[in-house]
Design an enzyme around this catalytic site. Structure first.
Site, PDB file in Angstrom:
ATOM      1  N   ALA A  47      21.472  42.835 -66.657  1.00 49.63           N
ATOM      2  CA  ALA A  47      22.022  41.412 -67.357  1.00 49.63           C
ATOM      3  C   ALA A  47      22.580  41.274 -68.875  1.00 49.63           C
ATOM      4  O   ALA A  47      23.529  40.799 -68.818  1.00 49.63           O
ATOM      5  CB  ALA A  47      20.550  40.272 -66.987  1.00 49.63           C
ATOM      6  N   ARG A  88      29.720  38.875 -60.848  1.00 51.65           N
ATOM      7  CA  ARG A  88      28.521  38.973 -60.504  1.00 51.65           C
ATOM      8  C   ARG A  88      27.704  37.796 -60.558  1.00 51.65           C
ATOM      9  O   ARG A  88      28.037  37.133 -61.917  1.00 51.65           O
ATOM     10  CB  ARG A  88      27.577  40.250 -61.030  1.00 51.65           C
ATOM     11  CG  ARG A  88      28.065  41.767 -60.652  1.00 51.65           C
ATOM     12  CD  ARG A  88      27.242  42.741 -61.373  1.00 51.65           C
ATOM     13  NE  ARG A  88      26.134  42.772 -60.292  1.00 51.65           N
ATOM     14  CZ  ARG A  88      25.312  43.674 -60.603  1.00 51.65           C
ATOM     15  NH1 ARG A  88      24.860  44.313 -61.680  1.00 51.65           N
ATOM     16  NH2 ARG A  88      24.246  43.610 -59.592  1.00 51.65           N
ATOM     17  N   GLN A 195      18.388  52.577 -59.512  1.00 51.43           N
ATOM     18  CA  GLN A 195      18.241  52.428 -61.000  1.00 51.43           C
ATOM     19  C   GLN A 195      17.074  53.080 -61.498  1.00 51.43           C
ATOM     20  O   GLN A 195      17.249  53.681 -62.569  1.00 51.43           O
ATOM     21  CB  GLN A 195      18.545  50.780 -61.456  1.00 51.43           C
ATOM     22  CG  GLN A 195      19.876  50.238 -60.829  1.00 51.43           C
ATOM     23  CD  GLN A 195      19.982  49.623 -59.924  1.00 51.43           C
ATOM     24  OE1 GLN A 195      19.307  50.000 -58.882  1.00 51.43           O
ATOM     25  NE2 GLN A 195      20.587  48.787 -59.644  1.00 51.43           N
ATOM     26  N   ASP A 236      16.963  38.842 -64.290  1.00 49.55           N
ATOM     27  CA  ASP A 236      18.582  38.650 -64.345  1.00 49.55           C
ATOM     28  C   ASP A 236      18.838  37.020 -64.794  1.00 49.55           C
ATOM     29  O   ASP A 236      19.931  36.745 -65.168  1.00 49.55           O
ATOM     30  CB  ASP A 236      19.113  39.023 -63.022  1.00 49.55           C
ATOM     31  CG  ASP A 236      19.278  40.552 -62.734  1.00 49.55           C
ATOM     32  OD1 ASP A 236      18.242  41.151 -62.560  1.00 49.55           O
ATOM     33  OD2 ASP A 236      20.261  40.871 -63.534  1.00 49.55           O
ATOM     34  N   ASN A 246      15.346  38.856 -60.276  1.00 53.28           N
ATOM     35  CA  ASN A 246      15.405  40.111 -60.607  1.00 53.28           C
ATOM     36  C   ASN A 246      15.671  41.092 -59.479  1.00 53.28           C
ATOM     37  O   ASN A 246      15.804  40.822 -58.154  1.00 53.28           O
ATOM     38  CB  ASN A 246      13.932  40.764 -61.151  1.00 53.28           C
ATOM     39  CG  ASN A 246      14.219  41.710 -62.170  1.00 53.28           C
ATOM     40  OD1 ASN A 246      15.232  41.862 -63.043  1.00 53.28           O
ATOM     41  ND2 ASN A 246      13.264  42.939 -62.001  1.00 53.28           N
TER      42      ASN A 246
HETATM   43  C1  LIG Z   1      17.423  43.863 -68.386  1.00 49.22           C
HETATM   44  S1  LIG Z   1      17.988  43.058 -67.016  1.00 49.22           S
HETATM   45  C2  LIG Z   1      18.043  44.335 -66.069  1.00 49.22           C
HETATM   46  C3  LIG Z   1      18.127  43.711 -64.559  1.00 49.22           C
HETATM   47  O1  LIG Z   1      19.374  44.254 -64.009  1.00 49.22           O
HETATM   48  C4  LIG Z   1      19.204  44.976 -62.845  1.00 49.22           C
HETATM   49  O2  LIG Z   1      19.994  44.659 -61.837  1.00 49.22           O
HETATM   50  P1  LIG Z   1      21.405  45.349 -61.995  1.00 49.22           P
HETATM   51  O3  LIG Z   1      21.199  46.955 -61.989  1.00 49.22           O
HETATM   52  O4  LIG Z   1      22.041  45.122 -60.310  1.00 49.22           O
HETATM   53  O5  LIG Z   1      22.365  44.837 -62.675  1.00 49.22           O
HETATM   54  C5  LIG Z   1      17.651  44.832 -62.488  1.00 49.22           C
HETATM   55  O6  LIG Z   1      17.726  43.312 -61.840  1.00 49.22           O
HETATM   56  C6  LIG Z   1      17.004  44.766 -63.898  1.00 49.22           C
HETATM   57  O7  LIG Z   1      15.913  44.223 -64.052  1.00 49.22           O
END
Ligand SMILES: CSC[C@H]1O[C@H](OP(=O)(O)O)[C@H](O)[C@@H]1O
Length: 352
Positions: A47, A88, A195, A236, A246
């Site tokens: 985010a 997004r 991730q 997020d 999230n």
């Molecule tokens: C510090 S916010 C990170 C947050 O974003 C991730 O989603 P994505 O990898 O799809 O952008 C995930 O929800 C994380 O917690």
């Protein structure tokens, strides 16, 4: 630690996180469309990181605008802003960055177009620099809730790579380590795009924090064995009633924590809190391509044509959240809506 994103030689340099940890490769974005592509394809994700990327993409796109007037410039810039907003939908940080830039521009009506272009670059850089300081503040407040010897569960990646640096959920871990607390982290791999396995494990190993990687469906069994002392995740978009969007699977972790009386903390910079939204039921949930579920790095792992649900996020109701770690301090969900109010003594609602 490698940089997530930076403005360099009038271009946006972003680390291509989709290739980590096997390859450290930077993409040089020469136009705003490339920045938008990078956000959509998760070259950059997280985010706060995509909020910074959006600000830099807007600044980059502004450089090519040929406008005869302020109004003409703004009209063309708004198309670039919309491109960023359309990348997004779930994280509020892009909307936050656009709102901040619009407010700044409203105060610059008397500036030349060339000066405004420079101001946009400086603001994007400022957002990046501020993000790192915000994360360190989150770390300071959050570390107060970590004891020597704790085992911390985390989900997805809310680390340095999800931000301008230092991370949100990982910031309390980094500070706790600096304070001499002997902690270890259990990282969910976080299907489908991993991730946790690819980014969080990589980051924490580089930071010298003991990390153990698990499949997402292992977390409950470890809680039942008494192996998890607390959980810290990112967000997020958190709404003013304390609901948390999230990464998919976060709700599962939160419910399991509740079942096992394990504190469940959310690291939430103010840029990820949507004070205009009353409930998590209103948060748009991004649906991503089925190939993220049916393949891993191009290798098919499911029958061709199988039906897929690939929601990138879920929403955890506020009642499952023990506390939020923000740059203003730690707060209970019920007090999130108060933290920006000038008539509220912040110390009276902060928890330690
Ligand atoms: C510090 S916010 C990170 C947050 O974003 C991730 O989603 P994505 O990898 O799809 O952008 C995930 O929800 C994380 O917690």
């Amino acid at each position: 630690m490698v940089s997530t994103i930076e403005w360099r030689d009038s271009k946006v340099l972003m680390l291509d996180q989709s290739r980590l940890p096997l390859e450290v490769r930077y993409v040089e974005c020469t136009d705003y469309q490339m920045v938008a592509e990078g956000i959509k394809k998760l070259w950059i994700r997280g985010a706060p990181a995509i909020g910074i990327a959006a600000a830099m993409g807007i600044a980059l796109g502004a450089q090519d605008i040929k406008a005869g007037s302020y109004d003409d410039f703004i009209e063309r810039l708004e198309l670039i802003m919309q491109t960023m907003l359309d990348t997004r939908p779930t994280a509020v940080n892009i909307k936050w960055a656009v709102g901040r830039i619009k407010k700044l521009l409203s105060e610059k009506r008397d500036e030349s177009i060339d000066n405004i272009k420079k101001i946009l670059i400086d603001e994007a850089k400022k957002i990046l620099e501020e993000d790192i300081e915000i994360n360190k503040a989150i770390g300071k407040w959050g570390a107060e809730f970590i004891k020597d010897g704790d085992t911390i569960l985390t989900h997805c990646n809310a680390g340095s790579l999800a931000t301008g640096g230092y991370g949100t959920a990982t910031a309390p871990m980094l500070i706790a380590k600096e304070q001499g607390k002997r902690i270890q982290v259990i990282a969910d791999e976080t299907r489908p795009v991993l991730q946790g396995a690819r980014l969080t494990a990589w980051e924490l190993m580089q930071a010298g924090i003991p990390v153990t990687l698990i499949t997402d469906n292992t977390a409950g069994a470890l809680m039942k064995k008494g192996m998890i002392d607390l959980a810290i995740v990112g967000t997020d978009r958190t709404t003013r009633n304390g609901d948390v969007a999230n990464k998919i699977g976060t709700y599962t972790v939160a419910v399991l924590c509740k079942e096992h009386n394990i504190p469940f903390y959310v690291a939430a910079p103010l840029s990820s809190i949507d004070f205009s939204m009353s409930s998590g039921d209103l948060i748009p949930i991004e649906e991503r391509p089925p190939e993220e579920v049916t393949t891993i790095w191009g290798h098919r792992i499911a029958p061709d044509g199988v039906c897929v649900i690939n929601m990138a996020f879920d929403v955890t109701p506020a009642r499952y959240v023990t506390a939020f770690f923000t740059e203003k301090g730690a707060f209970r969900p019920k007090d999130i809506k108060k933290i920006m109010r000038e008539d509220v003594d912040i110390e009276s609602i902060r928890i330690r």
